[in-house]
Design an enzyme around this catalytic site. Structure first.
Site, PDB file in Angstrom:
ATOM      1  N   CYS A 116       3.388  -0.433   4.881  1.00 47.20           N
ATOM      2  CA  CYS A 116       4.374  -0.560   3.800  1.00 47.20           C
ATOM      3  C   CYS A 116       4.588  -2.005   3.363  1.00 47.20           C
ATOM      4  CB  CYS A 116       5.692   0.101   4.195  1.00 47.20           C
ATOM      5  SG  CYS A 116       6.571  -0.701   5.566  1.00 47.20           S
ATOM      6  N   HIS A 140       5.314   3.465  -2.574  1.00 47.18           N
ATOM      7  CA  HIS A 140       5.387   2.918  -1.218  1.00 47.18           C
ATOM      8  C   HIS A 140       4.274   3.524  -0.370  1.00 47.18           C
ATOM      9  CE1 HIS A 140       7.647   6.423   0.852  1.00 47.18           C
ATOM     10  NE2 HIS A 140       7.314   6.836  -0.348  1.00 47.18           N
ATOM     11  N   HIS A 187      11.175  -0.207   6.665  1.00 48.42           N
ATOM     12  CA  HIS A 187      10.336   0.273   5.560  1.00 48.42           C
ATOM     13  C   HIS A 187      10.707  -0.447   4.277  1.00 48.42           C
ATOM     14  CE1 HIS A 187       7.473   3.084   3.860  1.00 48.42           C
ATOM     15  NE2 HIS A 187       8.335   3.410   2.904  1.00 48.42           N
TER      16      HIS A 187
END
Length: 253
Positions: A155, A219, A207
Site C-alpha cells: 500500500c 489502494h 494502510h
C-alpha cells in the site's frame, strides 16, 4: 562512509541478514545507498531516496564513489515512467527490464552509466503523465509486502511510487507518510490526490490509499483496485463489509 548502487532491475531489501527474512522494501535500478555494515554474505544499507534501512545480498552490491554519490543527491537523475523500460547492457549484449521509477543515473543522451558499464535505454526518456494515469497504470498489480513495482506492490509502496513519478518523494511506510504533508479536515473537503490513512484496533496506522474523488479510493489490498470510501472507511463490494477504518487525510500537492 561507503556507498553502493543498484545495477539490477530490482534488489530485495530484507529486515534481517537472511534469505528467509521478510522483504521490507525493494531497491530499483540506479538507486544509491549508504553501506552501514558488512557481513560474510550480507550488507546492511540505508537507501538514499527515503533513508530506509535493511539488508541486501553482498553479491548485489556495486560500489559507488563518494563524489558520484554526492552528485546523485545534488542532481537527482531522470526516472523511467513506463511499467517496463528496456536497458541494453552493452558490455555483454544482454537486456535488463527496468520497472517504473528506475533511476537513469549519469545519463548522456540515451546512455546511462554505472561505473564502467553502459546501459542503452530503449524507449521514451523523460516522459511523464498526470497523477491519475500513473495511479491507474498500477491497477491489478498484485499486493506484495515490501514491493515497489507493477509486478508486486504494497500500500505505501504504491503511494510512494505514484508520487515519486510526479516529483514528490514520500517516506516508505504508511505511518511515516502520515507525518508528512498537511492535514485535511474531512472527507468532504478532500480532493483528488490526497492520501487517506487507516488504523487498526490499537490505533496504529497500517494502510494508505489515494483519493480519486466521487467517494472512491485507489489502494493496494490484495491487488491495486478502486473501492468506495466514506467517513467510516473503505467498503469492499467483494466482501460486503468495511475493511479499513479511516484515521486521517493528508495533502501533499
Amino acid at each position: 562512509m561507503e556507498y553502493g548502487i543498484c545495477n539490477l532491475a530490482v534488489i530485495p531489501l530484507r529486515a534481517e541478514p537472511s534469505d528467509r527474512s521478510e522483504m521490507v522494501s525493494q531497491i530499483l535500478f540506479g538507486e544509491a545507498f549508504e553501506i552501514v555494515e558488512w557481513k560474510e554474505k550480507w550488507v546492511q544499507i540505508t537507501t538514499a531516496i527515503d533513508q530506509y534501512s535493511g539488508w541486501i545480498d553482498r553479491l548485489h552490491v556495486t560500489s559507488l564513489g563518494h563524489l558520484a554519490y554526492k552528485r546523485l543527491q545534488q542532481s537527482p537523475p531522470p526516472l523511467t515512467y513506463r511499467a517496463v523500460t528496456q536497458a541494453w547492457k552493452i558490455i555483454d549484449n544482454t537486456v535488463i527490464y527496468l520497472p517504473a521509477g528506475s533511476s537513469l543515473v549519469f545519463l548522456e543522451g540515451t546512455t546511462s552509466y554505472i561505473g564502467n558499464k553502459r546501459y542503452e535505454i530503449i524507449g521514451e526518456i523523460g516522459e511523464t503523465d498526470n497523477l491519475r494515469n500513473i495511479a491507474m497504470s498500477f491497477l491489478n498489480s498484485p499486493y506484495l509486502w515490501g514491493g515497489r513495482t507493477h509486478w508486486g506492490i504494497d500500500c505505501s509502496g504504491f503511494t510512494q511510487a505514484v508520487f515519486r513519478l510526479k516529483g514528490l518523494q514520500l517516506k516508505r511506510d504508511a505511518w511515516q507518510q502520515a507525518l508528512e504533508g498537511r492535514e485535511v479536515e474531512s472527507l468532504l473537503t478532500s480532493r483528488f490526490g490526497d492520501l487517506t490513512f487507516f488504523d487498526n484496533a490499537e490505533g496504529r496506522i497500517t494502510h494508505v490509499g489515494i483519493i480519486l474523488g466521487g467517494g472512491e479510493i485507489i489502494h493496494a489490498s490484495g491487488r491495486v483496485k478502486i473501492e468506495k470510501i466514506d467517513s467510516q472507511g473503505i467498503y469492499s463490494e467483494e466482501l460486503k463489509r468495511y475493511t479499513h477504518k479511516l484515521r486521517t487525510i493528508r495533502r501533499y500537492f
